[in-house]
Design a protein around this motif. Sequence first.
Motif, PDB file in Angstrom:
ATOM      1  N   SER A 173      17.487  68.013 -58.445  1.00 15.51           N
ATOM      2  CA  SER A 173      17.415  67.249 -57.196  1.00 15.51           C
ATOM      3  C   SER A 173      18.176  67.936 -56.064  1.00 15.51           C
ATOM      4  O   SER A 173      17.815  67.805 -54.893  1.00 15.51           O
ATOM      5  CB  SER A 173      17.965  65.834 -57.405  1.00 15.51           C
ATOM      6  OG  SER A 173      17.173  65.118 -58.323  1.00 15.51           O
ATOM      7  N   GLY A 174      19.227  68.681 -56.435  1.00 15.61           N
ATOM      8  CA  GLY A 174      19.990  69.415 -55.426  1.00 15.61           C
ATOM      9  C   GLY A 174      19.157  70.454 -54.703  1.00 15.61           C
ATOM     10  O   GLY A 174      19.493  70.860 -53.584  1.00 15.61           O
ATOM     11  N   GLY A 210       1.588  75.788 -60.163  1.00 20.41           N
ATOM     12  CA  GLY A 210       1.051  76.360 -61.390  1.00 20.41           C
ATOM     13  C   GLY A 210       1.954  76.117 -62.576  1.00 20.41           C
ATOM     14  O   GLY A 210       1.494  75.825 -63.691  1.00 20.41           O
ATOM     15  N   ALA A 211       3.270  76.217 -62.336  1.00 17.63           N
ATOM     16  CA  ALA A 211       4.228  75.974 -63.412  1.00 17.63           C
ATOM     17  C   ALA A 211       4.271  74.500 -63.804  1.00 17.63           C
ATOM     18  O   ALA A 211       4.356  74.150 -64.986  1.00 17.63           O
ATOM     19  CB  ALA A 211       5.620  76.447 -62.986  1.00 17.63           C
ATOM     20  N   LEU A 212       4.180  73.637 -62.802  1.00 17.35           N
ATOM     21  CA  LEU A 212       4.292  72.197 -63.066  1.00 17.35           C
ATOM     22  C   LEU A 212       3.117  71.651 -63.873  1.00 17.35           C
ATOM     23  O   LEU A 212       3.298  70.807 -64.752  1.00 17.35           O
ATOM     24  CB  LEU A 212       4.402  71.435 -61.745  1.00 17.35           C
ATOM     25  CG  LEU A 212       5.805  71.040 -61.290  1.00 17.35           C
ATOM     26  CD1 LEU A 212       5.765  70.407 -59.913  1.00 17.35           C
ATOM     27  CD2 LEU A 212       6.461  70.111 -62.296  1.00 17.35           C
ATOM     28  N   ILE A 213       1.914  72.125 -63.584  1.00 14.97           N
ATOM     29  CA  ILE A 213       0.763  71.581 -64.297  1.00 14.97           C
ATOM     30  C   ILE A 213       0.799  71.972 -65.768  1.00 14.97           C
ATOM     31  O   ILE A 213       0.417  71.205 -66.646  1.00 14.97           O
ATOM     32  CB  ILE A 213      -0.565  72.012 -63.629  1.00 14.97           C
ATOM     33  CG1 ILE A 213      -1.690  71.072 -64.068  1.00 14.97           C
ATOM     34  CG2 ILE A 213      -0.898  73.473 -63.921  1.00 14.97           C
ATOM     35  CD1 ILE A 213      -2.933  71.173 -63.214  1.00 14.97           C
ATOM     36  N   ALA A 256      11.120  74.667 -68.979  1.00 18.56           N
ATOM     37  CA  ALA A 256       9.955  74.927 -68.126  1.00 18.56           C
ATOM     38  C   ALA A 256       9.760  73.809 -67.118  1.00 18.56           C
ATOM     39  O   ALA A 256       9.483  74.061 -65.939  1.00 18.56           O
ATOM     40  CB  ALA A 256       8.704  75.103 -68.985  1.00 18.56           C
ATOM     41  N   LEU A 257       9.894  72.569 -67.570  1.00 22.91           N
ATOM     42  CA  LEU A 257       9.688  71.437 -66.674  1.00 22.91           C
ATOM     43  C   LEU A 257      10.768  71.382 -65.601  1.00 22.91           C
ATOM     44  O   LEU A 257      10.461  71.245 -64.403  1.00 22.91           O
ATOM     45  CB  LEU A 257       9.671  70.129 -67.468  1.00 22.91           C
ATOM     46  CG  LEU A 257       9.449  68.862 -66.651  1.00 22.91           C
ATOM     47  CD1 LEU A 257       8.092  68.896 -65.955  1.00 22.91           C
ATOM     48  CD2 LEU A 257       9.560  67.616 -67.533  1.00 22.91           C
ATOM     49  N   SER A 258      12.021  71.486 -66.000  1.00 22.10           N
ATOM     50  CA  SER A 258      13.108  71.405 -65.022  1.00 22.10           C
ATOM     51  C   SER A 258      13.054  72.587 -64.051  1.00 22.10           C
ATOM     52  O   SER A 258      13.266  72.422 -62.846  1.00 22.10           O
ATOM     53  CB  SER A 258      14.468  71.355 -65.727  1.00 22.10           C
ATOM     54  OG  SER A 258      14.640  72.453 -66.595  1.00 22.10           O
ATOM     55  N   GLY A 259      12.742  73.778 -64.574  1.00 19.94           N
ATOM     56  CA  GLY A 259      12.620  74.945 -63.707  1.00 19.94           C
ATOM     57  C   GLY A 259      11.457  74.803 -62.731  1.00 19.94           C
ATOM     58  O   GLY A 259      11.558  75.178 -61.561  1.00 19.94           O
ATOM     59  N   SER A 260      10.358  74.243 -63.215  1.00 18.07           N
ATOM     60  CA  SER A 260       9.182  74.044 -62.358  1.00 18.07           C
ATOM     61  C   SER A 260       9.479  73.050 -61.247  1.00 18.07           C
ATOM     62  O   SER A 260       9.065  73.249 -60.093  1.00 18.07           O
ATOM     63  CB  SER A 260       8.006  73.541 -63.196  1.00 18.07           C
ATOM     64  OG  SER A 260       7.675  74.447 -64.221  1.00 18.07           O
ATOM     65  N   ILE A 261      10.179  71.970 -61.576  1.00 19.42           N
ATOM     66  CA  ILE A 261      10.512  70.967 -60.568  1.00 19.42           C
ATOM     67  C   ILE A 261      11.470  71.549 -59.531  1.00 19.42           C
ATOM     68  O   ILE A 261      11.344  71.293 -58.329  1.00 19.42           O
ATOM     69  CB  ILE A 261      11.110  69.710 -61.215  1.00 19.42           C
ATOM     70  CG1 ILE A 261      10.088  69.065 -62.156  1.00 19.42           C
ATOM     71  CG2 ILE A 261      11.546  68.706 -60.149  1.00 19.42           C
ATOM     72  CD1 ILE A 261      10.643  67.930 -62.980  1.00 19.42           C
ATOM     73  N   PHE A 262      12.428  72.361 -59.997  1.00 26.76           N
ATOM     74  CA  PHE A 262      13.359  73.025 -59.075  1.00 26.76           C
ATOM     75  C   PHE A 262      12.588  73.908 -58.097  1.00 26.76           C
ATOM     76  O   PHE A 262      12.811  73.869 -56.886  1.00 26.76           O
ATOM     77  CB  PHE A 262      14.373  73.864 -59.858  1.00 26.76           C
ATOM     78  CG  PHE A 262      15.430  74.500 -58.999  1.00 26.76           C
ATOM     79  CD1 PHE A 262      16.636  73.855 -58.767  1.00 26.76           C
ATOM     80  CD2 PHE A 262      15.225  75.748 -58.417  1.00 26.76           C
ATOM     81  CE1 PHE A 262      17.616  74.437 -57.965  1.00 26.76           C
ATOM     82  CE2 PHE A 262      16.187  76.339 -57.616  1.00 26.76           C
ATOM     83  CZ  PHE A 262      17.390  75.680 -57.390  1.00 26.76           C
TER      84      PHE A 262
END
Length: 230
Positions: free
Chosen positions: A10-11, A39-42, A121-127
């Motif tokens: 979130s930061g 692309g990473a998020l999907i 992968a998910l946290s990195g994609s959201i960042f």
Amino acid sequence: MNLIVIAVVSGALILGAVWGIYGNLSKQTEGFLVALAGGALIVSAVLELINPAIEKAQTGIALSIVFAGALVFTGLDYVVKKKWGSDSGGGLLAAITLDGIPENLALGVALIGADALAVAALSGSIFLSNLPEAAGGAKEMTENGTSKKKVLLLWCVTALILSLAAYLGNQLLAGVAEETLAYIRCFAGGAVVASLAIEVFPKAFKNEQYWTGLAAALGLILAFFLNSLA
């Protein structure tokens, strides 16, 4: 550890807002980064939310809930941005908070019973998604006449709201039955997919056009790689 992951992700909204207000962000760079994150998020939504959930729940119901998640996000997005509008401070806050809800809901439920590496992968994609989204949004707000102080405040409040929502959701849902949690993951995954189609990829293509295809592919590769480390 979960709180740290949520706070860092979130930061990125605050970092992005500062970048957009005081830095130099071209439309091409923003479009490329947004497509990369999309692309990473999907991939992350499928590998870390939908697919694991289907393995623990009834396939038909789970897939129906994926669609329900997409339907709810689409309806809310339409109401907030088309009917309510985003000219006022409350409207702006609602609009930018809504955009972050699917990803943060996904992160909160994905972290239940998992360590940080398992959802890398998910946290990195959201960042990656939050950074250019906030930068582009903050830059556009300042160009439209909103004061820099107000813009930064809006994004800070958004980051706080989404962090609290993700953390509280993580804590409150930690004790629910595995099948129920699987359905919640499906709902979050569907909402993420809808947000990508409505908000992410159209913005990326508008700003960078055909390079977005390569950026999305790079994001996909990055997400698969991070997922393979878990």
